[in-house]
Scaffold this active site. Sequence first.
Site, PDB file in Angstrom:
ATOM      1  N   ASP A  81       0.796  -1.236   0.000  1.00 48.33           N
ATOM      2  CA  ASP A  81       0.000   0.000   0.000  1.00 48.33           C
ATOM      3  C   ASP A  81       0.827   1.284   0.000  1.00 48.33           C
ATOM      4  O   ASP A  81       1.991   1.309   0.389  1.00 48.33           O
ATOM      5  CB  ASP A  81      -0.991   0.020   1.176  1.00 48.33           C
ATOM      6  CG  ASP A  81      -0.340  -0.266   2.530  1.00 48.33           C
ATOM      7  OD1 ASP A  81       0.707  -0.948   2.569  1.00 48.33           O
ATOM      8  OD2 ASP A  81      -0.874   0.210   3.554  1.00 48.33           O
ATOM      9  N   GLU A 139      -0.802  -2.153   5.199  1.00 47.10           N
ATOM     10  CA  GLU A 139       0.153  -2.112   6.314  1.00 47.10           C
ATOM     11  C   GLU A 139       0.084  -0.768   7.022  1.00 47.10           C
ATOM     12  O   GLU A 139       0.205  -0.701   8.236  1.00 47.10           O
ATOM     13  CB  GLU A 139       1.581  -2.363   5.800  1.00 47.10           C
ATOM     14  CG  GLU A 139       2.589  -2.672   6.909  1.00 47.10           C
ATOM     15  CD  GLU A 139       3.023  -1.446   7.710  1.00 47.10           C
ATOM     16  OE1 GLU A 139       3.217  -1.563   8.941  1.00 47.10           O
ATOM     17  OE2 GLU A 139       3.162  -0.353   7.129  1.00 47.10           O
TER      18      GLU A 139
HETATM   19 NI    NI Z   1       6.267   1.289   5.545  1.00 44.37          NI
END
Ligand code: NI
Length: 400
Positions: A81, A139
């Site tokens: 991401d 994440e």
């Molecule tokens: Ni990172």
Amino acid sequence: MLTRIKDIAANLAPRLVEIRRHLHSHPELSGQEFQTAAYVAGVLSSCGLRVKEGIGKVGVVGELEGQGNDPRLLAIRTDMDALPIVERTGLEFASRQEGVMHACGHDVHTTVGLGTAMVLAQLGHPLAGTIRFLFQPAEEIAQGAAWMVQDGAMENVTGIFSLHVFPSISAGVVGIRYGALTAAADDLEITIIGESGHGARPHEAIDAIWIASQIITTLQQAISRTQNPLRPVVLTIGQISGGRAPNVIADQVRLLGTVRSLHPETSEALPDWIEQIVANVCRSYGARYELKYRRGTPSVQNDGIMTQLLESAAGEAWGNRGVQIIHEPSLGAEDFSVYLQYAPGSMFRLGVGFKDRHNYPLHHPQFEVDESAIITGVVTLAYAAYKYWQQTPSGMKDRE
Ligand code: NI
């Protein structure tokens, strides 16, 4: 074996830079990595891996089966991401998605994961056991790892590696950390409930703003007097709201904060410690409170044996100057820790800094990486993976 890995990686270098630039110019926010995931799945399939999509909502899992029958299963985890940041690098391959940028280097992580899979696939299955590549979403919002685990990503996994880019380490160098790498990060929400009244008549009211200030001060002082100074705790109240008018005593104040710690026992005890302080201050002045303590990500605790494996792989590949032992942990958070609840593992820091120019930090709109680091990451991981089944005492011999 190392020479073969290096040769294959060197041949793949132009293709990997191309992949990284494609990912960089097409960033997607946490939980919305649809195009990235499809792209990753395509590359993995074309290398002959067994691919599963939609693991952990938008994540991808690719497996390369070993030739031997060693039951140990190694996982390599990368994240996909990007961040809600307007890119200002001016690069030719800068983000084409306005307001979204790969400013944390997850484009590099994904590329290194793919590159490692490509190299190991081209080696022609000399691995004794199966290797599983995890490409996780989300994440940055600390949720993707939990989603992946829920969908079985860690089933049968006996060891796991991961990496994060690091601009203050030069490209060509691998940062190795034994023990705690990142902190546990939890969320704190405190509501103080007093009683409203006239600003000129404080004795007839219970001033929630003043009590909130006492709580903040007491918490910060108590850290220095009641927490072990060798076991750091950082408590930041980052948002505070309450009150309606300058001459009206506030009846409610809400405090929002983040709590960071490194030692699992310290982390464990923090909610009760905070609540005790809040309760005591409130009781002293007749206020009530509500406290919500939400566990976020645990601390990344790198396993000794797995870290040793990374260090020796990087040392053999790049020599002493290519390995930097990291002496201090970070109080940042990283949801790789979620996987470590299921198997021992280690995350290394991949140096991506330019030697001859200023390096902007992670999450900066001008963050850039020295792309030569991609090969450093790929070779280190591919060779560490190869060594994983050689080193541990299961009777597997180096077949080189
Ligand atoms: Ni990172």
